[in-house]
Design an enzyme around this catalytic site. Structure first.
Site, PDB file in Angstrom:
ATOM      1  N   ARG A  94       0.841  -1.116  -0.062  1.00  0.00           N
ATOM      2  CA  ARG A  94      -0.183   0.161   0.028  1.00  0.00           C
ATOM      3  C   ARG A  94       0.850   1.428  -0.011  1.00  0.00           C
ATOM      4  O   ARG A  94       0.465   2.240   0.584  1.00  0.00           O
ATOM      5  CB  ARG A  94      -0.969   0.191   1.119  1.00  0.00           C
ATOM      6  CG  ARG A  94      -2.025  -1.197   1.189  1.00  0.00           C
ATOM      7  CD  ARG A  94      -3.010  -0.893   0.197  1.00  0.00           C
ATOM      8  NE  ARG A  94      -3.797  -2.145   0.411  1.00  0.00           N
ATOM      9  CZ  ARG A  94      -5.126  -2.214  -0.447  1.00  0.00           C
ATOM     10  NH1 ARG A  94      -5.272  -1.122  -1.441  1.00  0.00           N
ATOM     11  NH2 ARG A  94      -5.821  -2.876  -0.214  1.00  0.00           N
ATOM     12  N   ARG A  95       2.074   1.190  -0.853  1.00  0.00           N
ATOM     13  CA  ARG A  95       2.855   2.362  -0.770  1.00  0.00           C
ATOM     14  C   ARG A  95       3.050   2.800  -2.361  1.00  0.00           C
ATOM     15  O   ARG A  95       4.190   3.549  -2.332  1.00  0.00           O
ATOM     16  CB  ARG A  95       4.226   2.243   0.184  1.00  0.00           C
ATOM     17  CG  ARG A  95       3.893   2.013   1.578  1.00  0.00           C
ATOM     18  CD  ARG A  95       5.263   1.991   2.210  1.00  0.00           C
ATOM     19  NE  ARG A  95       4.819   1.061   3.749  1.00  0.00           N
ATOM     20  CZ  ARG A  95       5.800   0.994   4.574  1.00  0.00           C
ATOM     21  NH1 ARG A  95       7.031   1.858   4.601  1.00  0.00           N
ATOM     22  NH2 ARG A  95       5.501   0.604   5.616  1.00  0.00           N
ATOM     23  N   GLY A  96       2.371   2.146  -3.071  1.00  0.00           N
ATOM     24  CA  GLY A  96       2.713   2.416  -4.616  1.00  0.00           C
ATOM     25  C   GLY A  96       3.984   1.789  -5.057  1.00  0.00           C
ATOM     26  O   GLY A  96       4.424   2.234  -6.077  1.00  0.00           O
ATOM     27  N   TYR A 107      -3.559  -6.627 -12.041  1.00  0.00           N
ATOM     28  CA  TYR A 107      -2.915  -5.965 -13.116  1.00  0.00           C
ATOM     29  C   TYR A 107      -3.716  -5.278 -13.955  1.00  0.00           C
ATOM     30  O   TYR A 107      -3.266  -4.799 -14.826  1.00  0.00           O
ATOM     31  CB  TYR A 107      -2.176  -7.243 -13.972  1.00  0.00           C
ATOM     32  CG  TYR A 107      -1.022  -7.634 -13.059  1.00  0.00           C
ATOM     33  CD1 TYR A 107       0.203  -6.932 -12.808  1.00  0.00           C
ATOM     34  CD2 TYR A 107      -1.242  -9.032 -12.319  1.00  0.00           C
ATOM     35  CE1 TYR A 107       1.268  -7.442 -11.988  1.00  0.00           C
ATOM     36  CE2 TYR A 107      -0.108  -9.357 -11.493  1.00  0.00           C
ATOM     37  CZ  TYR A 107       1.105  -8.802 -11.286  1.00  0.00           C
ATOM     38  OH  TYR A 107       2.127  -9.051 -10.672  1.00  0.00           O
ATOM     39  N   PHE A 120       5.802 -18.163 -16.350  1.00  0.00           N
ATOM     40  CA  PHE A 120       7.303 -17.316 -16.123  1.00  0.00           C
ATOM     41  C   PHE A 120       6.917 -16.470 -15.195  1.00  0.00           C
ATOM     42  O   PHE A 120       6.135 -15.959 -14.828  1.00  0.00           O
ATOM     43  CB  PHE A 120       7.429 -17.071 -17.695  1.00  0.00           C
ATOM     44  CG  PHE A 120       6.695 -15.858 -18.556  1.00  0.00           C
ATOM     45  CD1 PHE A 120       6.372 -14.546 -17.998  1.00  0.00           C
ATOM     46  CD2 PHE A 120       5.573 -16.425 -19.244  1.00  0.00           C
ATOM     47  CE1 PHE A 120       5.379 -13.914 -18.723  1.00  0.00           C
ATOM     48  CE2 PHE A 120       4.783 -15.684 -19.852  1.00  0.00           C
ATOM     49  CZ  PHE A 120       4.557 -14.431 -19.410  1.00  0.00           C
TER      50      PHE A 120
END
Length: 418
Positions: free
Chosen positions: A96-98, A129, A418
């Site tokens: 949660r800190r980017g 994503y 992968f």
């Protein structure tokens, strides 16, 4: 106490930091944090300057990110350069800190600058994503085969098409496998390239992970002309119940350049003495496997889920690289929060070829870049996306045109992780 987000350094790691980066990687994937020297040296084959990113808090690595050069097969057999994303972790103490956003943005910008057409990844968790423009472009299925129910002859002695199956070792697989894979992957939209390290690690010549290596069995199918057309790697357990064998063959991977090769290898696996169950491993969602069996119900789906995620970086090159089922034109308004591939594009397509270019014509379909990714390999339906609110028809009937152009008769598939 950990540092504020602004004080955490996100950058490409140096080779001297590779050990600490691997510790953070193992921590994120819940593996033993300490990396054995043998595995660390093997993993150095994956070190490419600038392609391994890390987040550092007071000098300690707390997040990892790796990308590498890859090719992906588009619809029709052409390949395009891809930025393959892997080894993504953020330590639980620093979420949660980017940090992922900073690493992802840095990598995608570099990929765009290099000229990669798409980025790819296999998502461990679904929700992550999409916010970076990735869309689920291929799906996979795993089957369990109940061998006694298949209707196959348990004493099957080999293919009836003049071909043959032989057992080989890992050294032989490293010799014959790469050329076979190159042939097979160019016929499979969604398939990706395999480098030498893939073949070495998959056959035990290089050990990337800790733990005891168990050598698989390898079987090769050769056609009547003697050409290598199929390979399978599998393991078997040792289980008895009331003096009756209850063994399972677990397929690690099965590669066939022809349906005949695939059929022969599946029949071989179902004919091995003591094997009563076969686990298929990752297969295409529309794989022919069940229908290679006299009783298709003997193969039941154990897993079905999203697999390869794609992020379009260059709309023009991506849409021009693939072939199309029909003839028509379509104006796409593509939105992209990262600002990498947005714009309005005119696609003019036919089975003979396609052109795509920026345009000022009125949009017929508006969609986000992640939705375009799901259409690119031909798996998703524009009509379904419209029903889900992920695509907007600016001209009535445009979704049907998109499906007539882009949807494929067989589903794309990526055989690799992968």
């Amino acid at each position: 106490m950990s540092s504020p987000a602004a004080d955490i350094d996100v950058r490409a790691i140096t080779e001297a930091e590779f050990s600490d980066w691997n510790r953070a990687l193992n921590t994120g994937f819940l593996r033993e944090p300490v990396v054995a020297q043998e595995q660390l040296e093997a993993r150095r084959n994956q070190f490419v300057p600038g392609r391994l990113l890390g987040a550092f808090d007071a000098g300690r690595c707390v997040a990892t990110f790796r990308s590498f050069a890859q090719e992906i097969t588009a619809v029709g057999g052409a390949t395009v350069p891809a930025d393959a994303v892997s080894n993504v972790t953020v330590t639980a103490t620093h979420r949660r800190r980017g940090l992922l956003t900073r690493m992802m943005n840095q990598d995608l910008a570099a990929a765009k600058e290099r000229g990669d057409v798409v980025a790819t990844l296999i998502a461990a968790e679904y929700p992550i994503y999409g916010r970076y423009g990735f869309g689920a472009a291929t799906w996979m299925a795993e089957w369990t085969i109940d061998v006694p129910r298949t209707g196959l002859d348990p004493r099957w002695s080999g293919p009836d098409d003049g071909g043959r199956i032989d057992l080989v070792d890992g050294e032989e697989v490293r010799k014959i496998g790469p050329e076979l894979h190159e042939r097979a992957r160019r016929a499979q939209p969604g398939a990706v390239s395999r480098d030498e390290l893939w073949w070495r690690s998959s056959t035990g010549a290089v050990r990337l992970f800790s733990g005891e290596w168990t050598e698989p069995f390898y079987a090769v199918y050769r056609s009547a002309a003697g050409e290598v057309e199929g390979l399978v790697a599998y393991k078997a357990d040792d289980r008895w119940d009331g003096k009756q064998p209850q063994h399972t063959a677990e397929v690690k991977w099965l590669l066939g350049a022809t349906p005949a090769a695939e059929r022969a290898l599946w029949h071989y696996l179902c004919s091995i003495d003591w094997i009563t169950k076969v686990e298929s491993g990752w297969r295409a969602p529309d794989d022919l496997l069940p229908f290679y069996l006299p009783d298709p119900r003997a193969a039941s789906i154990r897993t079905h889920g999203d697999w390869l995620w794609v992020r379009i970086l260059d709309v023009v090159r991506a849409l021009q690289a693939r072939t199309y089922e029909g003839t028509g034109t379509l104006v796409l308004e593509v939105t992209d929060r990262q600002g990498l591939a947005g714009g309005r594009y005119l696609l003019e397509a036919s089975p003979e070829g396609a052109s795509c270019a920026p345009t000022t014509r009125s949009a017929e379909l508006t969609l986000d870049v992640d939705a375009l990714a799901t259409l690119w390999l031909g798996d998703e339906s524009a009509g379904r996306l419209a029903a889900l609110g992920r695509l907007k028809e600016e001209r009535k009937g445009a979704a049907r045109v998109a499906d007539a152009l882009m949807h494929t008769s067989r589903r794309p598939w990526c055989p690799d992780i992968f």
